[in-house]
Scaffold this motif. Structure first.
Motif, PDB file in Angstrom:
ATOM      1  N   LEU A  36       0.823  -1.210   0.000  1.00  0.00           N
ATOM      2  CA  LEU A  36       0.000   0.000   0.000  1.00  0.00           C
ATOM      3  C   LEU A  36       0.856   1.258   0.000  1.00  0.00           C
ATOM      4  O   LEU A  36       0.527   2.243  -0.635  1.00  0.00           O
ATOM      5  CB  LEU A  36      -0.931   0.030   1.222  1.00  0.00           C
ATOM      6  CG  LEU A  36      -2.039  -1.024   1.279  1.00  0.00           C
ATOM      7  CD1 LEU A  36      -2.813  -0.906   2.586  1.00  0.00           C
ATOM      8  CD2 LEU A  36      -3.001  -0.865   0.110  1.00  0.00           C
ATOM      9  N   THR A  84      -5.871   5.883   7.885  1.00  0.00           N
ATOM     10  CA  THR A  84      -7.180   5.228   7.776  1.00  0.00           C
ATOM     11  C   THR A  84      -7.047   3.870   7.089  1.00  0.00           C
ATOM     12  O   THR A  84      -7.625   2.871   7.540  1.00  0.00           O
ATOM     13  CB  THR A  84      -8.141   6.135   6.962  1.00  0.00           C
ATOM     14  OG1 THR A  84      -8.305   7.346   7.689  1.00  0.00           O
ATOM     15  CG2 THR A  84      -9.494   5.478   6.769  1.00  0.00           C
ATOM     16  N   LEU A  85      -6.264   3.827   6.017  1.00  0.00           N
ATOM     17  CA  LEU A  85      -6.114   2.550   5.308  1.00  0.00           C
ATOM     18  C   LEU A  85      -5.398   1.531   6.187  1.00  0.00           C
ATOM     19  O   LEU A  85      -5.750   0.348   6.209  1.00  0.00           O
ATOM     20  CB  LEU A  85      -5.331   2.749   4.011  1.00  0.00           C
ATOM     21  CG  LEU A  85      -6.051   3.574   2.930  1.00  0.00           C
ATOM     22  CD1 LEU A  85      -5.118   3.861   1.763  1.00  0.00           C
ATOM     23  CD2 LEU A  85      -7.298   2.845   2.438  1.00  0.00           C
ATOM     24  N   GLY A 144     -20.017  -3.983   4.160  1.00  0.00           N
ATOM     25  CA  GLY A 144     -20.897  -2.819   4.172  1.00  0.00           C
ATOM     26  C   GLY A 144     -21.679  -2.735   2.873  1.00  0.00           C
ATOM     27  O   GLY A 144     -21.931  -3.751   2.218  1.00  0.00           O
ATOM     28  N   CYS A 151     -16.691  -1.077   1.541  1.00  0.00           N
ATOM     29  CA  CYS A 151     -15.253  -1.139   1.802  1.00  0.00           C
ATOM     30  C   CYS A 151     -14.442  -0.901   0.524  1.00  0.00           C
ATOM     31  O   CYS A 151     -14.539  -1.662  -0.437  1.00  0.00           O
ATOM     32  CB  CYS A 151     -14.915  -2.525   2.368  1.00  0.00           C
ATOM     33  SG  CYS A 151     -13.164  -2.761   2.604  1.00  0.00           S
TER      34      CYS A 151
END
Ligand code: HEM
Length: 473
Positions: A179, A278-279, A414, A420
């Motif tokens: 990421l 957040t990730l 969700g 998501c």
């Protein structure tokens, strides 16, 4: 120009927030749905320790919408397929995330995708989506395979390990590399114990609710802030060195540095920091817990393991999955086990929201500014939706059975505009770790081990998952 973020939350002072909540509750213009609305410390404690039975009992008594007074405030719960669809899709615009009872998360994540709403959420999501396209995610396979293989090389038949801790470390290394393009073994990343800091930050959310209200030195809040600032230094140093060198890779940080919305607005360093945090938060314990719960169930279902092994023998060439196999989820038995794991143990188990305007659902009114939650965990355990919900039965998710599920019945990721964003990444990661692990080892759980589940901020095995490693037959 930079994307314009939301105003700061007026009061992150927890005591002032409690008073504001009470004031707003008193000025409600319509009644709350029926339920348990008197203050009760035992109920609050029970919810903190073991919320699932409490929610299922309330569903039995009151139906798909009810109120529970938890700590200082009324909290409305809406359970079941229609409720999930109502909150996440059909009436999503009437709910904010930012002012939900998870608002403390802003102290760690700032204004990342999870804690923002409305137009800023829509634009930020647009700017980030290219980073999660299929081809980008596919480019992460090599890192996932490489890291999983090294972690598996360190396992020895006969030894006892904590599978949850093992997967946590592995997932953090994968996240750092895939990421954020950080090499966990080099430079600043190597000198900073990112995994330890992250655990320290997250421990705030599993501490006692009353302790979480405290501020000042030596409080859980101070420990959270300390860890967050140390992580900030790592993230900001990477942002500035990438900006200075112009160096970009396949990772999401590279994409965020150049991301823009439809009007060409870009992200500031602070916004990038908030999205990275957040990730890391949203992607970390979710995949880790899924792997742990999956192997906990497999250890108790040797007949399912036999089917998975037969599938691998028939379909993996030379024992190794191809990138296409991992991406497509064509290992059908594994896919059903994965789906059933997320049914029984959906890590992001509660969808916290706050209503904007009063509304009606299933014949009951709900005031505006009320705390309203949907819960995948409780919804996936309703006997009228999934028969014998406590049983682990992957065959619930044959392609035909899956297609026949009611809209909103199965929501581990969700739904609607807040589905998501890391779903593909998480799916690929779980498939990769599970496939490579099953190709080499089987795991058993010590007989005296009793699974306890911690619920905050995501569900995970409270005391880890001890397993004994065996050579695959
Ligand atoms: C098995 C793995 C995962 C599960 C079960 C899961 C589940 C969820 C759920 C249920 C939501 C919606 C929460 C709500 O409605 O309030 C969500 C949102 C989100 N997830 Fe995941 N997640 C997983 C993995 C990941 C990964 C790997 C990442 C990052 C790489 C990630 C990043 C996010 C983000 C940023 C959001 C907020 C999206 C938005 O509000 O627009 N998740 N996740």
């Amino acid at each position: 120009m930079a994307l314009v973020g939301p105003p700061p939350l007026l009061d992150l002072n927890p005591f002032a927030a409690v008073f504001a909540d009470l004031r707003e509750e008193r000025s409600a213009t319509v009644p709350f749905p029926p339920g348990e609305t008197r203050f009760s410390l035992p109920r609050t404690r029970r919810f903190a320790d073991d919320p699932l039975p409490l929610l299922l009992e309330a569903y039995e008594r009151f139906g798909p919408i009810f109120t529970l007074r938890l700590f200082h405030s009324n909290v409305v719960f809406m359970l079941g397929p229609e409720a999930n669809h109502y909150i996440t899709v059909s009436h999503a615009a009437n709910f904010t995330w930012r002012e939900s009872h998870f608002r403390d998360l802003i102290g760690l994540m700032g204004d990342g995708l999870l804690t923002i709403d409305g137009e800023f959420h829509r634009r930020s999501r647009m700017a980030m989506l290219p980073g999660f396209h299929r081809e980008r995610i596919a480019a992460s396979i090599d890192v996932m395979v490489d890291e999983s293989t090294s972690a598996l090389d360190r396992l020895n038949p006969g030894e006892r390990i904590d599978l949850y801790a093992w997967t946590r470390r592995l997932a953090l290394r994968i996240a750092m590399r895939a990421l954020f393009g950080l090499d966990p073994d080099a430079g600043t990343a190597h000198s900073v114990d990112a995994a330890g800091l992250f655990e320290q930050a997250l421990s705030f959310f599993s501490s006692d609710y009353a302790l979480r209200m405290l501020r000042g030195p030596y409080t859980p809040w101070a420990r959270l802030q300390q860890a967050a600032r140390a992580l900030d230094r790592l993230i900001y140093s990477e942002i500035s060195s990438r900006r200075a060198s112009g160096e970009r890779g396949e990772d999401i940080l590279s994409l965020l540095l150049d991301a823009h919305d439809e009007d060409g607005n870009t992200l500031t360093d602070l916004q990038i920091r908030d999205e990275v945090m957040t990730l890391m938060f949203a992607g970390h314990d979710t995949t880790t817990s899924t792997v742990a719960f999956m192997f906990y169930e497999l250890a108790h279902h040797p007949e399912i393991v036999a089917r998975l092994i037969a599938e691998q023998d028939a379909q993996l060439s030379g024992g190794q999955p191809s990138a296409a196999q991992l991406m497509s989820g064509e290992l059908a038995e594994l896919e059903m086990v994965f789906d059933e794991t997320l049914r029984k143990y959906p890590p992001a188990w509660v969808g916290p929201r706050r209503s904007i305007e009063p509304f009606e659902f299933a014949g009951h009114s709900v005031p505006g500014r009320a705390f309203v939650n949907y819960s995948s965990w409780a919804s996936h355990n309703l006997p009228d939706v999934f028969a014998d919900p406590e049983e682990f039965r992957p065959e619930r998710f044959t392609p035909e059975a899956k297609a026949a599920l009611a809209k909103g019945a199965y929501v581990p990721f969700g739904g609607g505009s807040r589905t998501c964003i890391g779903m593909r990444f998480g799916q690929l990661e779980v498939r990769t770790i599970a496939t490579l692990l099953l190709a080499r080892f089987t795991l058993s759980v010590p007989e005296d081990f009793k699974l306890k589940i911690r619920q905050m901020p995501t569900i995970s095995p409270k005391e880890g998952l001890p397993v004994i490693v065996h050579e695959r037959a």
